[in-house]
Design an enzyme around this catalytic site. Structure first.
Site, PDB file in Angstrom:
ATOM      1  N   GLU A 193       0.820  -1.215   0.000  1.00  0.00           N
ATOM      2  CA  GLU A 193       0.000   0.000   0.000  1.00  0.00           C
ATOM      3  C   GLU A 193       0.857   1.270   0.000  1.00  0.00           C
ATOM      4  O   GLU A 193       0.366   2.352   0.345  1.00  0.00           O
ATOM      5  CB  GLU A 193      -0.938  -0.002   1.201  1.00  0.00           C
ATOM      6  N   SER A 215      -6.542  -2.432   1.989  1.00  0.00           N
ATOM      7  CA  SER A 215      -6.992  -1.848   0.724  1.00  0.00           C
ATOM      8  C   SER A 215      -7.581  -2.893  -0.225  1.00  0.00           C
ATOM      9  O   SER A 215      -7.541  -2.721  -1.444  1.00  0.00           O
ATOM     10  CB  SER A 215      -5.845  -1.095   0.017  1.00  0.00           C
ATOM     11  N   TYR A 223     -10.111   3.395  -5.002  1.00  0.00           N
ATOM     12  CA  TYR A 223      -9.125   4.423  -5.322  1.00  0.00           C
ATOM     13  C   TYR A 223      -9.202   5.024  -6.721  1.00  0.00           C
ATOM     14  O   TYR A 223      -8.620   6.088  -6.947  1.00  0.00           O
ATOM     15  CB  TYR A 223      -7.716   3.864  -5.098  1.00  0.00           C
ATOM     16  N   ARG A 267     -11.093   3.133  11.594  1.00  0.00           N
ATOM     17  CA  ARG A 267     -12.314   2.909  10.812  1.00  0.00           C
ATOM     18  C   ARG A 267     -12.710   1.453  10.936  1.00  0.00           C
ATOM     19  O   ARG A 267     -11.850   0.560  10.847  1.00  0.00           O
ATOM     20  CB  ARG A 267     -12.062   3.260   9.346  1.00  0.00           C
ATOM     21  N   ASP A 284     -15.227  -1.468   9.328  1.00  0.00           N
ATOM     22  CA  ASP A 284     -16.054  -1.810   8.174  1.00  0.00           C
ATOM     23  C   ASP A 284     -17.066  -2.876   8.568  1.00  0.00           C
ATOM     24  O   ASP A 284     -16.716  -3.868   9.237  1.00  0.00           O
ATOM     25  CB  ASP A 284     -15.184  -2.311   7.023  1.00  0.00           C
ATOM     26  N   GLU A 321     -13.809  -5.858   9.272  1.00  0.00           N
ATOM     27  CA  GLU A 321     -12.432  -5.624   9.678  1.00  0.00           C
ATOM     28  C   GLU A 321     -12.302  -4.220  10.245  1.00  0.00           C
ATOM     29  O   GLU A 321     -13.224  -3.406  10.161  1.00  0.00           O
ATOM     30  CB  GLU A 321     -11.461  -5.829   8.517  1.00  0.00           C
ATOM     31  N   ASN A 331      -9.529  -0.807  10.545  1.00  0.00           N
ATOM     32  CA  ASN A 331      -8.345  -0.143  10.007  1.00  0.00           C
ATOM     33  C   ASN A 331      -7.837   0.834  11.049  1.00  0.00           C
ATOM     34  O   ASN A 331      -8.571   1.741  11.460  1.00  0.00           O
ATOM     35  CB  ASN A 331      -8.696   0.612   8.721  1.00  0.00           C
ATOM     36  N   GLY A 361      -6.930   5.384   5.132  1.00  0.00           N
ATOM     37  CA  GLY A 361      -6.497   6.305   4.096  1.00  0.00           C
ATOM     38  C   GLY A 361      -6.972   7.726   4.339  1.00  0.00           C
ATOM     39  O   GLY A 361      -8.022   7.957   4.952  1.00  0.00           O
TER      40      GLY A 361
END
Length: 305
Positions: A20, A147, A213, A252, A254, A267, A269, A273
């Site tokens: 990443e 990602s 992205y 974050r 999800d 999951e 994070n 990002g």
């Protein structure tokens, strides 16, 4: 009131050596610009083998960690910063390691009674039959990538074998997870608060790397469209999930909401990002927090370490 001078000289850790890297460089550039706009003495640091020496001799007083993936989001750089006594943004060694390891994160959530889809660990061909018994479709995930790198939706045993082989080239530990039909949402966490949920919609089979992205067809719904009580319950679940892994400062979570309204944790994070396509800045804007203020507040969490 915190002033720019209170932060001192700040290292913005960006880039790194994970898959990443390019996303991290984009995130880091945005963070660096925002901090400098607010008058913070911020400097880019792309960690290499000499990162300890660079940080130790650079007169830095704290670090903004915007590294994504292995080496930056898994507790490794956090351990180095702890050793140097340098306050930093985001989760600590334990929270970062658990957040990056999808397998152990799911084990912890399951042990804590938090809902997460059933899964099978794929260590070899002999595990493929056990995975197929979960029923198709399945989601294949490398356990230590972010990602959506290496992830694939598989519809039959042949695709399962191909998806496992592809993911295994990236990671020695691969998960086959029961597919949840419904809609995906994400909850940004900022200093103990869950920001407004974002519902994700893409014509692709799932919210993959391209949808994240580069695709122009991805739709982001914020407000997410849920009744206030339903959104509050999902936000509470996200905070419970973040706390369970010892998350700190910001991150974050999800989630999926299935067709009957049931929530499922996917999951977490711990260094999400911060690009122009990223979800945490989007949720912050919905909460009335501009990007520069968001970055300032994240850096401000280093005072509570």
């Amino acid at each position: 009131m915190i002033t720019p001078e209170d932060f001192g000289r700040v290292a913005v850790l960006m880039g790194g050596r994970s898959a990443e890297r390019e996303v991290s460089l984009r995130s880091g550039a945005a963070v660096l610009a925002a901090l400098r706009e607010r008058g913070v003495d911020a400097h880019p640091v792309d960690p290499g083998p000499d990162v300890l020496e660079v940080l130790a001799t650079g007169s830095y007083q704290r670090a903004f960690v915007i590294l994504h993936g292995r080496g930056g989001e898994d507790g490794v750089i956090q351990g180095a910063l702890e050793t140097l006594g340098l306050p930093y943004t985001g989760s600590g060694v334990l929270g970062s390691a658990l957040g990056m390891d999808k397998y152990r994160c799911k084990l912890l959530w399951r042990g804590a009674g938090l809902p997460t889809p059933e899964f099978v660990v794929l260590r070899g061909e002999s595990d493929l039959m056990d995975a197929a018994e979960l029923g198709f479709p399945l989601m294949i995930k490398p356990a230590h990538e972010g990602s959506s790198i290496g992830m694939a939706k598989v519809e039959d045993p042949e695709q399962l074998a191909e998806g496992w082989q592809s993911a295994a080239r990236l990671d020695s530990l691969v998960l086959a997870e029961r597919w949840i039909e419904g809609w995906e949402c994400t909850a940004a966490v900022l200093d103990g608060e869950a920001l407004p949920l974002i519902r994700l919609e893409t014509p692709r089979s799932f919210y993959d790397f391209e949808a994240k992205y580069s695709a122009t067809t991805t739709c982001y719904h914020c407000p997410c469209g849920l009744a206030e009580d339903d959104e509050r319950r999902l936000q509470g679940l996200a905070l419970d999930a973040f706390e369970a892994i010892a998350g700190h400062g910001w991150g974050r979570v999800d989630l999926m909401r299935d067709e009957s309204g049931g929530p499922w944790l996917l999951e977490v994070n711990t260094a999400p990002g911060m690009t122009d396509h990223s979800l945490v800045p989007m949720a912050a804007r919905a909460r009335g927090i501009p990007f520069e203020e968001l970055v300032w507040r994240i850096l401000g969490t280093t005072f509570g370490r």
